[in-house]
Design an enzyme around this catalytic site. Sequence first.
Site, short mmCIF file in Angstrom:
data_model
loop_
_atom_site.label_atom_id
_atom_site.label_comp_id
_atom_site.label_asym_id
_atom_site.label_seq_id
_atom_site.Cartn_x
_atom_site.Cartn_y
_atom_site.Cartn_z
N GLY B 13 0.83 -1.21 0.00
CA GLY B 13 0.00 0.00 0.00
C GLY B 13 0.86 1.25 0.00
CE LYS B 187 -0.48 -12.61 -6.34
NZ LYS B 187 -0.58 -11.17 -6.01
CG ASN B 195 1.55 -18.47 0.43
OD1 ASN B 195 2.05 -17.78 1.28
ND2 ASN B 195 1.50 -18.11 -0.83
CB SER B 260 3.18 -14.09 2.46
OG SER B 260 2.05 -14.76 1.96
#
Lengths: 311, 311
Positions: B13, B187, B195, B260
Amino acid sequence: MTKIAIAGSGAMGSRFGYMLQSAGNDVVLLDNWAEHVQAINTNGLTVVEAGHEPVQVRIPAALPTDIKEVQDVIILFTKSMQLVDMLQAIKPLIGAKTKVVCLLNGLGHPETIEQYLPKENIFVGITLWTAGLTGPGAITLTGSGNVELQNVDPDGKEAAQALVALLSAAGLNAQYSSDVLFSIWRKACVNGTLNSLCALLDCNIAQLGQTPQAQQLLRSIVAEFSAVAATEAVELDIPTTIAHISKMFAPEQAGGHYPSMHQDLVQHHRLTEVDYLNGYVARKGAEKHIATPVNQLITELIHAKEALLIK
Amino acid sequence: MTKIAIAGSGAMGSRFGYMLQSAGNDVVLLDNWAEHVQAINTNGLTVVEAGHEPVQVRIPAALPTDIKEVQDVIILFTKSMQLVDMLQAIKPLIGAKTKVVCLLNGLGHPETIEQYLPKENIFVGITLWTAGLTGPGAITLTGSGNVELQNVDPDGKEAAQALVALLSAAGLNAQYSSDVLFSIWRKACVNGTLNSLCALLDCNIAQLGQTPQAQQLLRSIVAEFSAVAATEAVELDIPTTIAHISKMFAPEQAGGHYPSMHQDLVQHHRLTEVDYLNGYVARKGAEKHIATPVNQLITELIHAKEALLIK
């Protein structure tokens, strides 16, 4: 004197061998760990039991291929993945009358053993005795336990009862079981949930029980065990089995304990017995067109973790 | 000057806000991390980029509830699980003409956003830009990236193209997509395999790829993603998707990277986005009577690991 070979003399095999010899039988401990065998032959088996002085007991030990004499009784106590190699190694010890008792954890072992001797000489069981191996030639004994035993051949009840008597005379608290397959499946279900999940999640039994997901995880694994057990005429009721397993979550039960698959995989970076628990259910499910995606995935995750941790 | 609020100003962001302000827009960075907001307002946003001197950029920042002015554009960049709280907080910023762009990872967000504004003002996309947050008020920029964007309302193509122009004018390399839902699902499929598995197995992407189980694990997860995607008119071909994911296993690709979810769960003991990846597939599968036991189990295992690791 009954000639008894213990095929696989880790902690449990050594305990059984020690107790059977103390009761007057002619016992030999067989094992592939050369250092362990040598320690026993040099110093005796060191037995440490709470409330007793440690003792060193003279008891013959050998590599499985070093003994050729036919036995009256052979008790199989290997890890599941070592069973075939052990049976191959001890072929000369199996005569026409040799009774072979399988006390291994896990599913599918009778099928394997039947390739080496006739059904009427095969007996299967489970035991709740425990023991620890603290080093080459040294075991610790804790708690008490029992043995449930049954014949594989429908006509073998008398022979099974003779084996029960042999074990009980050595203080091993054996009972004849009229449905040992149920007990084996139920124990496999305990191991296929608690062992596999604690190894995957790196936690002990009490910690697993405290996660909000525990009941749902148990349910999805047990449901597939139950469906496959039914194809072997074993009735594994799902809620009853989950309740049975959930009892172990209590701290005063096995709660604080890290199950053997956690010890093997996470602590010692060794292969696990998953192929004889969740893996067996997935394999038999596929054969019998029963969907077993949960046990398939758990087996793959455990194997992937083995591949990552074992160099 | 276009008034733009970045709703969720973590690494990504802040990068978008910085680039959009540099292009002459009137940007405000919104975030719930008070220390981060304060650092930006006191010292400016510190931007470290390889090959450039670090810069400190004056850019207004605020807690989401501290701003009440209606915006022209709001770019949503929260973690998935913070989306609802953010939408609730920024209600006063959403006017009748405010365009809201969702660039979050994961599935199911448009449905959530539709509860706060009309479809014709909602735009969804994915981005391959990356950035790191090194402390309160400080980001690092690495590599290059792009944005794919599309209108949710079938009649919104022109408005989407205007947003694409706005982003591209700021160097964000945006393209209009005629099938962004496919890109989002693909994705999500990458994240729902790499992940989740790396977080569960505690490994990086290359290590996962080297396990003998990797292809089978991918296949069982992707097959269920594909079946659920089909109910949303997205065609996710299984072998093509597996090949797409498998490319990341190469060390020269993302191979050495810990995804992540591994960073969140294993390294920082934070909640993961699993409910918006595998969990979404399991939930929608259940709604639509499609069997999704694999994604259900993975979701439960990740949540159990969260329960074990997050105190």
